[in-house]
Design an enzyme around this catalytic site. Structure first.
Site, PDB file in Angstrom:
ATOM      1  N   ARG A  10      10.972   6.681   2.814  1.00  0.00           N
ATOM      2  CA  ARG A  10      11.129   8.134   2.795  1.00  0.00           C
ATOM      3  C   ARG A  10      11.916   8.628   4.007  1.00  0.00           C
ATOM      4  NH1 ARG A  10       5.211   9.682   2.680  1.00  0.00           N
ATOM      5  NH2 ARG A  10       6.016  11.801   2.903  1.00  0.00           N
ATOM      6  N   ARG A  33       0.844  -1.187   0.000  1.00  0.00           N
ATOM      7  CA  ARG A  33       0.000   0.000   0.000  1.00  0.00           C
ATOM      8  C   ARG A  33       0.886   1.247   0.000  1.00  0.00           C
ATOM      9  NH1 ARG A  33      -5.018  -0.901   4.250  1.00  0.00           N
ATOM     10  NH2 ARG A  33      -5.910  -2.778   3.262  1.00  0.00           N
ATOM     11  N   ASP A  49       1.759   5.258  -0.009  1.00  0.00           N
ATOM     12  CA  ASP A  49       1.179   6.433   0.645  1.00  0.00           C
ATOM     13  C   ASP A  49       0.726   7.462  -0.384  1.00  0.00           C
ATOM     14  OD1 ASP A  49       1.736   5.354   3.144  1.00  0.00           O
ATOM     15  OD2 ASP A  49       3.694   6.348   3.284  1.00  0.00           O
TER      16      ASP A  49
END
Length: 271
Positions: free
Chosen positions: A206, A55, A57
């Protein structure tokens, strides 16, 4: 019981205008537009069992996303020769289904996966990102030293608890195995990080990039990101890099004879 066929879908999307992958009632998501298109073709009453490899973001892109669905076999036989073309007509221009492949019922897009691979693009040139790449490339105002970036990356490879770099979820582990983490320069001068692991927790890639960038521009010591691995909670010193520079480029799977074994092993590990 209705006879069903499991299908693997290879999906690409520009994440800029999506609120991530997962369906949300009041937001535009990749799963939402895909489910709507499939429902138009197969019938809105058909339970698809849509399952995705990872999934992503809000704002994160994909060129190598994988998911699977279940279609009644009679629906699949009816749509087999036209499904990809019809999806192209129904899907918005920022999301594409690139391939539809029948797979064994043991295939699980999420749990059968052996790795996920991401790339993060950073333009540290004085002029900034090229206009046509501004949606998938971060502009960085400080020059980056590739040697320092790779020195920092080397300390993060392997099996570790990445709690300092993750948004922790209740009853979920933050232990992950990074098998590849390296930086390179593209011919246009853009610095690209490749990050591969068995799986990632939320915001992990990230956060890793954000930490390494402060090393690459000289503000942190190359050993600093690895030192954070001793922490058991998210570090407030780590800045999460913006979403738009990140792209899911590949998901790996074993030979089809190993789908079930891999899925079982992954479920036990995640539990």
């Amino acid at each position: 019981m209705t006879d069903t066929t499991r299908l693997r879908l290879d999906v690409s999307y520009d994440g800029g205008d999506f609120s991530g992958w997962a369906a949300q009632p009041t937001r535009r998501t990749v799963a939402g537009v895909l489910t709507e298109a499939l429902g138009t073709l197969a019938g809105t009453d058909v339970p698809l069992g849509l399952t995705v490899a990872g999934r992503t973001d809000a704002g994160v892109h994909a060129t190598g996303q994988v998911c699977h669905i279940e279609l009644p076999t009679e629906v699949w036989e009816r749509l087999r020769d036209s499904l990809l073309r019809r999806l192209a007509a129904l899907m918005p221009p920022d999301a594409r289904v690139r391939a539809v492949t029948p797979v064994p019922s043991t295939f699980d897009a999420r749990f059968s996966a052996t790795f996920r691979r991401y790339e993060y693009r950073v333009a540290d040139t004085v002029s900034g990102p090229e206009p046509l790449r501004r949606h998938d490339t971060l502009g960085w105002v400080r020059p980056l030293d590739l040697g320092r970036l790779n020195e920092a990356a080397a300390g993060l490879v392997g099996l570790h608890d990445f709690a300092a770099f993750c948004k922790r979820k209740e009853h979920a582990t933050t232990v992950r195995a990074i098998t590849r983490l390296e930086w390179r320069r593209e011919p246009d001068g853009v610095a690209v990080a490749t990050v591969q692991a068995d799986a990632f927790c939320q915001a992990m890639v990230r956060s890793l990039v954000g930490a390494m960038l402060t090393v690459g521009d000289g503000r942190r010591d190359p050993g600093w990101p690895a030192k954070l691995l001793t922490l058991r909670e998210r570090s407030s010193e780590v800045t999460v890099a913006p979403a738009h520079g990140l792209t899911l480029v590949a998901v790996g799977y074993p030979d089809e004879t190993e789908y079930a074994r891999r899925a079982d092993a992954t479920r036990r590990l995640r539990a």
